[in-house]
Scaffold this motif. Structure first.
Motif, PDB file in Angstrom:
ATOM      1  N   VAL A   1       0.840  -1.205   0.000  1.00 13.71           N
ATOM      2  CA  VAL A   1       0.000   0.000   0.000  1.00 13.71           C
ATOM      3  C   VAL A   1       0.878   1.260   0.000  1.00 13.71           C
ATOM      4  O   VAL A   1       0.595   2.228  -0.725  1.00 13.71           O
ATOM      5  CB  VAL A   1      -0.953   0.000   1.224  1.00 13.71           C
ATOM      6  CG1 VAL A   1      -1.620   1.368   1.385  1.00 13.71           C
ATOM      7  CG2 VAL A   1      -2.019  -1.073   1.055  1.00 13.71           C
ATOM      8  N   ILE A   2       1.932   1.236   0.783  1.00 12.02           N
ATOM      9  CA  ILE A   2       2.861   2.386   0.839  1.00 12.02           C
ATOM     10  C   ILE A   2       3.499   2.614  -0.525  1.00 12.02           C
ATOM     11  O   ILE A   2       3.557   3.743  -1.033  1.00 12.02           O
ATOM     12  CB  ILE A   2       3.938   2.154   1.919  1.00 12.02           C
ATOM     13  CG1 ILE A   2       3.315   2.195   3.317  1.00 12.02           C
ATOM     14  CG2 ILE A   2       5.045   3.212   1.805  1.00 12.02           C
ATOM     15  CD1 ILE A   2       4.263   1.778   4.421  1.00 12.02           C
ATOM     16  N   PHE A   3       3.996   1.533  -1.150  1.00 11.72           N
ATOM     17  CA  PHE A   3       4.649   1.654  -2.457  1.00 11.72           C
ATOM     18  C   PHE A   3       3.643   2.071  -3.536  1.00 11.72           C
ATOM     19  O   PHE A   3       3.996   2.820  -4.455  1.00 11.72           O
ATOM     20  CB  PHE A   3       5.335   0.344  -2.837  1.00 11.72           C
ATOM     21  CG  PHE A   3       6.757   0.246  -2.356  1.00 11.72           C
ATOM     22  CD1 PHE A   3       7.814   0.550  -3.191  1.00 11.72           C
ATOM     23  CD2 PHE A   3       7.032  -0.135  -1.060  1.00 11.72           C
ATOM     24  CE1 PHE A   3       9.124   0.476  -2.750  1.00 11.72           C
ATOM     25  CE2 PHE A   3       8.339  -0.214  -0.590  1.00 11.72           C
ATOM     26  CZ  PHE A   3       9.387   0.087  -1.437  1.00 11.72           C
ATOM     27  N   THR A   4       2.413   1.580  -3.433  1.00  7.35           N
ATOM     28  CA  THR A   4       1.374   1.978  -4.396  1.00  7.35           C
ATOM     29  C   THR A   4       1.094   3.475  -4.283  1.00  7.35           C
ATOM     30  O   THR A   4       1.022   4.182  -5.306  1.00  7.35           O
ATOM     31  CB  THR A   4       0.075   1.190  -4.145  1.00  7.35           C
ATOM     32  OG1 THR A   4       0.330  -0.208  -4.284  1.00  7.35           O
ATOM     33  CG2 THR A   4      -1.006   1.596  -5.139  1.00  7.35           C
ATOM     34  N   PHE A   5       0.943   3.954  -3.063  1.00  9.49           N
ATOM     35  CA  PHE A   5       0.678   5.378  -2.838  1.00  9.49           C
ATOM     36  C   PHE A   5       1.824   6.249  -3.368  1.00  9.49           C
ATOM     37  O   PHE A   5       1.592   7.248  -4.067  1.00  9.49           O
ATOM     38  CB  PHE A   5       0.476   5.641  -1.343  1.00  9.49           C
ATOM     39  CG  PHE A   5       0.368   7.110  -1.003  1.00  9.49           C
ATOM     40  CD1 PHE A   5      -0.792   7.821  -1.270  1.00  9.49           C
ATOM     41  CD2 PHE A   5       1.451   7.789  -0.430  1.00  9.49           C
ATOM     42  CE1 PHE A   5      -0.881   9.175  -0.976  1.00  9.49           C
ATOM     43  CE2 PHE A   5       1.369   9.129  -0.133  1.00  9.49           C
ATOM     44  CZ  PHE A   5       0.203   9.829  -0.403  1.00  9.49           C
ATOM     45  N   ILE A   6       3.047   5.863  -3.058  1.00 10.32           N
ATOM     46  CA  ILE A   6       4.224   6.637  -3.497  1.00 10.32           C
ATOM     47  C   ILE A   6       4.297   6.665  -5.024  1.00 10.32           C
ATOM     48  O   ILE A   6       4.561   7.714  -5.633  1.00 10.32           O
ATOM     49  CB  ILE A   6       5.516   6.045  -2.906  1.00 10.32           C
ATOM     50  CG1 ILE A   6       5.558   6.280  -1.393  1.00 10.32           C
ATOM     51  CG2 ILE A   6       6.754   6.665  -3.570  1.00 10.32           C
ATOM     52  CD1 ILE A   6       6.705   5.575  -0.697  1.00 10.32           C
ATOM     53  N   SER A   7       4.059   5.504  -5.649  1.00 11.95           N
ATOM     54  CA  SER A   7       4.164   5.414  -7.115  1.00 11.95           C
ATOM     55  C   SER A   7       3.085   6.219  -7.825  1.00 11.95           C
ATOM     56  O   SER A   7       3.329   6.773  -8.909  1.00 11.95           O
ATOM     57  CB  SER A   7       4.075   3.946  -7.551  1.00 11.95           C
ATOM     58  OG  SER A   7       5.136   3.200  -7.013  1.00 11.95           O
ATOM     59  N   ILE A   8       1.887   6.305  -7.232  1.00 15.74           N
ATOM     60  CA  ILE A   8       0.798   7.068  -7.844  1.00 15.74           C
ATOM     61  C   ILE A   8       0.925   8.560  -7.541  1.00 15.74           C
ATOM     62  O   ILE A   8       0.715   9.404  -8.415  1.00 15.74           O
ATOM     63  CB  ILE A   8      -0.570   6.540  -7.353  1.00 15.74           C
ATOM     64  CG1 ILE A   8      -0.805   5.122  -7.891  1.00 15.74           C
ATOM     65  CG2 ILE A   8      -1.710   7.466  -7.795  1.00 15.74           C
ATOM     66  CD1 ILE A   8      -2.052   4.457  -7.351  1.00 15.74           C
ATOM     67  N   ALA A   9       1.301   8.892  -6.310  1.00 12.50           N
ATOM     68  CA  ALA A   9       1.355  10.296  -5.890  1.00 12.50           C
ATOM     69  C   ALA A   9       2.652  10.997  -6.291  1.00 12.50           C
ATOM     70  O   ALA A   9       2.651  12.193  -6.585  1.00 12.50           O
ATOM     71  CB  ALA A   9       1.172  10.386  -4.373  1.00 12.50           C
ATOM     72  N   PHE A  10       3.764  10.249  -6.318  1.00 12.14           N
ATOM     73  CA  PHE A  10       5.067  10.870  -6.584  1.00 12.14           C
ATOM     74  C   PHE A  10       5.866  10.125  -7.656  1.00 12.14           C
ATOM     75  O   PHE A  10       7.036   9.793  -7.456  1.00 12.14           O
ATOM     76  CB  PHE A  10       5.895  10.942  -5.292  1.00 12.14           C
ATOM     77  CG  PHE A  10       5.185  11.564  -4.130  1.00 12.14           C
ATOM     78  CD1 PHE A  10       4.990  12.940  -4.070  1.00 12.14           C
ATOM     79  CD2 PHE A  10       4.694  10.770  -3.097  1.00 12.14           C
ATOM     80  CE1 PHE A  10       4.333  13.514  -2.992  1.00 12.14           C
ATOM     81  CE2 PHE A  10       4.031  11.330  -2.013  1.00 12.14           C
ATOM     82  CZ  PHE A  10       3.852  12.708  -1.965  1.00 12.14           C
ATOM     83  N   PRO A  11       5.257   9.864  -8.812  1.00 12.30           N
ATOM     84  CA  PRO A  11       5.976   9.088  -9.843  1.00 12.30           C
ATOM     85  C   PRO A  11       7.178   9.833 -10.424  1.00 12.30           C
ATOM     86  O   PRO A  11       8.199   9.213 -10.726  1.00 12.30           O
ATOM     87  CB  PRO A  11       4.897   8.849 -10.900  1.00 12.30           C
ATOM     88  CG  PRO A  11       3.936   9.985 -10.725  1.00 12.30           C
ATOM     89  CD  PRO A  11       3.915  10.254  -9.258  1.00 12.30           C
ATOM     90  N   TYR A  12       7.050  11.151 -10.604  1.00 10.18           N
ATOM     91  CA  TYR A  12       8.159  11.927 -11.176  1.00 10.18           C
ATOM     92  C   TYR A  12       9.359  11.914 -10.241  1.00 10.18           C
ATOM     93  O   TYR A  12      10.508  11.768 -10.678  1.00 10.18           O
ATOM     94  CB  TYR A  12       7.722  13.370 -11.442  1.00 10.18           C
ATOM     95  CG  TYR A  12       6.823  13.517 -12.641  1.00 10.18           C
ATOM     96  CD1 TYR A  12       7.348  13.637 -13.929  1.00 10.18           C
ATOM     97  CD2 TYR A  12       5.432  13.509 -12.497  1.00 10.18           C
ATOM     98  CE1 TYR A  12       6.519  13.757 -15.035  1.00 10.18           C
ATOM     99  CE2 TYR A  12       4.595  13.618 -13.596  1.00 10.18           C
ATOM    100  CZ  TYR A  12       5.140  13.747 -14.860  1.00 10.18           C
ATOM    101  OH  TYR A  12       4.316  13.852 -15.952  1.00 10.18           O
ATOM    102  N   GLN A  13       9.100  12.056  -8.949  1.00 11.47           N
ATOM    103  CA  GLN A  13      10.185  12.043  -7.975  1.00 11.47           C
ATOM    104  C   GLN A  13      10.864  10.671  -7.948  1.00 11.47           C
ATOM    105  O   GLN A  13      12.087  10.589  -7.834  1.00 11.47           O
ATOM    106  CB  GLN A  13       9.652  12.399  -6.583  1.00 11.47           C
ATOM    107  CG  GLN A  13       9.209  13.839  -6.422  1.00 11.47           C
ATOM    108  CD  GLN A  13       7.784  14.087  -6.893  1.00 11.47           C
ATOM    109  OE1 GLN A  13       7.204  13.272  -7.613  1.00 11.47           O
ATOM    110  NE2 GLN A  13       7.210  15.217  -6.490  1.00 11.47           N
TER     111      GLN A  13
END
Length: 399
Positions: free
Chosen positions: A52-64
């Motif tokens: 869930v953490i990795f999913t959130f990071i990948s969707i919310a901060f993909p450019y970073q």
């Protein structure tokens, strides 16, 4: 490059499952299926939180995320498209990977072959259909590759979910076990899984650091190293399989209380891995002239490749031995902290540290830098032998 995010997540999952296997294999040897299912529930609880953490990071901060791996804007833009779609599969991957690894620890290995073979065929077929737009389907390019991977991961999950409800498996997936809180098992889980998870992250980061150092030495070095690493991976496939089999078989025997039998089995596995390691060395030496002749590399890159493959010829033997010791023998008895300390000290404290100094401070030649970077497995051998002979790994950790 977008796959690097999933690679890091997978390393964490592998740490969780390897630590779980320490307990599940021994409880399986003790015929305590209820404890195995509780361990599965604890492992799934952790893996779902991580996914869930990795999913959130990948969707919310993909450019970073992509900026960490590349400075080129076109690469980042394409990577973002791939990452956002792929992140949908992370939760499904977390369940599938944990469950199948627990199944291996209770001697149910065929299901893993069926699941991953089916997934591979599905992924390859859908990649061809969606990337190139075959049979009237839209031509999606890199997004098609991401969609294909997501569908394959969902298919894996469905197969696992159906299998876990069948009578063929002794261990079933139960949501109630995720919600339960067995304090003693949870404590043991943290004790044995956390060091393994940190170990895998340190090892994975170490490999990435080696690649980074080699990358700073020029394109010819990068090209030669890429070929050498591929040869290494192919030569050590069987060795890694033996290491995992060792952990499962020894764990079961230790859990049943037959310590003398476990010690005897360990000797057999050590002999087997020495034979496999020697075979891997011969494979690298036999492949070496073929790779140098047929790979389309510059003269300088061919020279580097020849030297790198000579280094790999003894490296694969050492890695086969150490992997069976750390991943197989030591972890089967719950000795997970030793592997963590050994990997961090030999890799980060020796080969990477002195490899970086030799490359950027002392400006040594590429072959010498490579030899130093690949020296960690050689340093580990006497340490592994000493630990093995101490028999401190030979412990029944069940309650």
């Amino acid at each position: 490059l977008a796959g690097q995010v999933q690679y890091i997540m997978t390393l964490i999952f592998f740490g969780i499952t390897s630590g779980s296997a320490v307990l599940s294999a021994q409880y399986w040897g003790k015929n305590d299926v209820d404890a195995v299912e509780k361990i599965l529930g604890i492992a799934l609880k952790f893996s779902l939180i991580i996914s869930v953490i990795f999913t959130f990071i990948s969707i919310a901060f993909p450019y970073q995320c992509m900026s960490l791996f590349s400075n080129e804007q076109p690469v980042i833009e394409e990577g973002v498209k791939y990452l956002r779609i792929l992140s949908v599969s992370y939760i499904f991957t977390s369940v599938t990977m944990i469950y199948l690894n627990i199944m291996r620890s209770v001697e149910r290995v065929i299901i893993s072959t069926v699941v991953y073979l089916s997934s591979l065929i599905c992924n390859i077929t859908l990649n061809w259909l969606l990337i190139f737009g075959k049979f009237g389907l839209p031509e999606l390019g890199i997004q098609g590759a991401a969609v294909a991977t997501c569908i394959a991961r969902i298919m894996e999950f469905i197969i696992v979910a159906v299998y876990s409800k069948s009578k063929k498996t002794p261990v079933h997936f139960r949501i109630s076990n995720i919600l339960k809180n067995d304090k003693l098992l949870f404590k043991d889980f943290l004790k044995y899984s956390l060091p393994v998870m940190l170990n895998e992250l340190a090892w994975g980061a170490g490999g990435a650091m080696n690649t980074l150092i080699m990358g700073k030495l020029g394109e010819t070095v990068v090209s030669a190293n890429a070929v050498a690493q591929n040869v290494r991976q192919l030569a050590t496939v069987v060795a890694f399989g033996i290491a995992n089999a060792t952990a499962i078989m020894l764990g079961k025997v230790i859990g049943s209380g037959e310590l003398k039998k476990a010690e005897e089995y360990s000797k057999r596995f050590v002999k087997l891995t020495l034979i496999v390691g020697a075979s891997a060395t011969l494979i690298v030496l036999c492949v070496r002239p073929v790779m140098i002749q047929f790979m389309e590399l510059s003269a300088q890159a061919e020279e580097y490749l020849g030297i790198m493959l000579l280094v790999m010829s003894y490296f694969v033997f050492a890695q086969a031995f150490n992997t069976t010791m750390v991943v197989g023998v030591f972890r089967s008895g719950g000795d997970t902290i030793f592997g963590l300390i050994m990997d961090i000290s030999t890799m980060w404290g020796c080969s990477i540290l002195f490899g970086a100094l030799s490359a950027f401070v002392f400006k040594l030649s590429v072959p010498l830098v490579y030899i130093i970077l690949m020296s960690d497995e050689i340093i580990k051998i006497p340490l592994s032998i000493y630990r093995y002979r101490s028999k401190k790994w030979l412990r029944n950790v069940t309650r």
